[in-house]
Write a protein that holds these residues in place. Structure first.
Motif, mmCIF file in Angstrom:
data_model
loop_
_atom_site.group_PDB
_atom_site.id
_atom_site.type_symbol
_atom_site.label_atom_id
_atom_site.label_comp_id
_atom_site.label_asym_id
_atom_site.label_seq_id
_atom_site.Cartn_x
_atom_site.Cartn_y
_atom_site.Cartn_z
ATOM 1 N N MET A 181 0.738 -1.123 -0.072
ATOM 2 C CA MET A 181 0.222 0.097 -0.044
ATOM 3 C C MET A 181 0.819 1.306 -0.026
ATOM 4 N N LEU A 182 0.145 2.054 -0.209
ATOM 5 C CA LEU A 182 1.153 3.830 -0.453
ATOM 6 C C LEU A 182 0.936 4.587 0.516
ATOM 7 N N PHE A 183 1.295 4.976 1.347
ATOM 8 C CA PHE A 183 0.920 6.106 2.140
ATOM 9 C C PHE A 183 1.545 7.672 2.078
ATOM 10 N N VAL A 184 0.576 8.287 1.862
ATOM 11 C CA VAL A 184 0.975 9.777 1.293
ATOM 12 C C VAL A 184 0.992 10.665 2.624
ATOM 13 N N PHE A 185 2.125 11.696 3.124
ATOM 14 C CA PHE A 185 1.230 12.253 4.319
ATOM 15 C C PHE A 185 1.128 13.142 4.202
ATOM 16 N N PHE A 186 0.537 14.599 4.870
ATOM 17 C CA PHE A 186 0.648 15.834 4.339
ATOM 18 C C PHE A 186 0.558 16.862 5.578
ATOM 19 N N ASP A 187 1.979 17.529 5.742
ATOM 20 C CA ASP A 187 2.478 18.084 7.117
ATOM 21 C C ASP A 187 1.110 19.601 7.120
ATOM 22 N N LYS A 188 0.965 20.097 8.713
ATOM 23 C CA LYS A 188 0.404 21.115 8.220
ATOM 24 C C LYS A 188 1.145 22.416 7.981
ATOM 25 N N PRO A 189 0.468 22.790 8.075
ATOM 26 C CA PRO A 189 1.671 24.344 7.505
ATOM 27 C C PRO A 189 2.896 25.241 8.441
ATOM 28 N N ASP A 190 3.585 25.333 7.645
ATOM 29 C CA ASP A 190 4.381 26.297 8.796
ATOM 30 C C ASP A 190 4.803 25.417 10.014
ATOM 31 N N SER A 191 5.202 24.219 9.176
ATOM 32 C CA SER A 191 5.811 22.654 10.811
ATOM 33 C C SER A 191 6.643 22.443 10.604
ATOM 34 N N SER A 192 7.939 23.710 9.769
ATOM 35 C CA SER A 192 9.149 23.068 10.308
ATOM 36 C C SER A 192 9.841 22.540 11.750
ATOM 37 N N ARG A 193 9.550 23.156 12.184
ATOM 38 C CA ARG A 193 10.060 23.632 13.077
ATOM 39 C C ARG A 193 9.942 22.484 13.915
ATOM 40 N N LEU A 194 8.182 22.122 14.498
ATOM 41 C CA LEU A 194 8.539 20.629 14.918
ATOM 42 C C LEU A 194 8.729 19.178 14.187
ATOM 43 N N ARG A 195 8.741 19.720 12.596
ATOM 44 C CA ARG A 195 8.970 18.246 12.158
ATOM 45 C C ARG A 195 10.733 18.351 12.918
ATOM 46 N N MET A 196 11.516 19.221 12.626
ATOM 47 C CA MET A 196 12.922 18.606 12.749
ATOM 48 C C MET A 196 13.376 18.367 14.605
ATOM 49 N N ALA A 197 12.193 18.537 15.321
ATOM 50 C CA ALA A 197 12.013 18.751 17.014
ATOM 51 C C ALA A 197 12.342 17.267 17.025
ATOM 52 N N LEU A 198 10.489 16.497 16.379
ATOM 53 C CA LEU A 198 10.925 16.205 15.955
ATOM 54 C C LEU A 198 11.556 14.113 15.199
ATOM 55 N N MET A 199 12.570 14.865 14.483
ATOM 56 C CA MET A 199 12.966 13.780 13.366
ATOM 57 C C MET A 199 13.656 12.833 14.011
ATOM 58 N N ASP A 200 14.528 12.493 14.732
ATOM 59 C CA ASP A 200 14.881 11.861 15.351
ATOM 60 C C ASP A 200 14.710 10.906 15.729
ATOM 61 N N ALA A 201 13.115 11.085 17.470
ATOM 62 C CA ALA A 201 12.780 9.660 16.999
ATOM 63 C C ALA A 201 11.843 9.435 16.097
ATOM 64 N N HIS A 202 11.275 9.798 14.983
ATOM 65 C CA HIS A 202 10.926 9.252 13.668
ATOM 66 C C HIS A 202 11.212 8.757 13.375
ATOM 67 N N LEU A 203 12.360 8.950 13.318
ATOM 68 C CA LEU A 203 13.500 8.212 12.488
ATOM 69 C C LEU A 203 14.472 6.846 13.125
ATOM 70 N N GLU A 204 14.075 6.733 14.357
ATOM 71 C CA GLU A 204 14.207 5.276 15.083
ATOM 72 C C GLU A 204 12.930 4.885 14.776
ATOM 73 N N TRP A 205 12.064 5.395 14.643
ATOM 74 C CA TRP A 205 10.354 4.721 14.730
ATOM 75 C C TRP A 205 10.768 4.180 13.751
ATOM 76 N N LEU A 206 10.991 4.677 12.592
ATOM 77 C CA LEU A 206 10.722 4.325 11.370
ATOM 78 C C LEU A 206 11.921 2.745 11.099
ATOM 79 N N ARG A 207 12.792 3.155 11.899
ATOM 80 C CA ARG A 207 14.102 1.859 11.470
ATOM 81 C C ARG A 207 13.339 0.359 11.891
ATOM 82 N N CYS A 208 12.348 1.016 13.894
ATOM 83 C CA CYS A 208 12.346 -0.334 14.200
ATOM 84 C C CYS A 208 10.872 -1.238 13.418
#
Length: 95
Positions: free
Chosen positions: A1-28
């Motif tokens: 299945m294909l999964f496409v996400f769209f971020d909330k506008p002006d959320s790049s700061r939140l994205r960067m704050a969560l990036m490490d946790a998100h990447l670890e979650w993906l690795r698992c």
């Protein structure tokens, strides 16, 4: 299945704050998430969402996976589209 996400506008700061946790979650979850990456209007632009290719039996399995992603839990995502992907070529995806 294909999964496409769209971020909330002006959320790049939140994205960067969560990036490490998100990447670890993906690795698992590499056994289910076969390919993952950000979507950008241009290569040098900030991310506006993401795309995953997921090995899942049905849409409910994908939704259950999504429910534990830090990006989703912390409110980065504005919306998601879950689509059935049908490959045009039988060869494995090389990314």
């Amino acid at each position: 299945m294909l999964f496409v996400f769209f971020d909330k506008p002006d959320s790049s700061r939140l994205r960067m704050a969560l990036m490490d946790a998100h990447l670890e979650w993906l690795r698992c979850r590499r056994d289910k998430i076969l390919a993952a990456g950000s979507l950008r209007p241009a290569p040098e632009s900030a991310a506006v969402g993401g795309l995953w290719i997921v090995d899942a039996a049905d849409k409910s399995e994908v939704e259950a996976l999504l429910d534990s992603d830090p990006f989703w839990l912390e409110g980065l995502r504005e919306r998601v589209e879950i689509l059935s992907w049908h490959r045009a070529f039988p060869e494995p995806v090389l990314i």
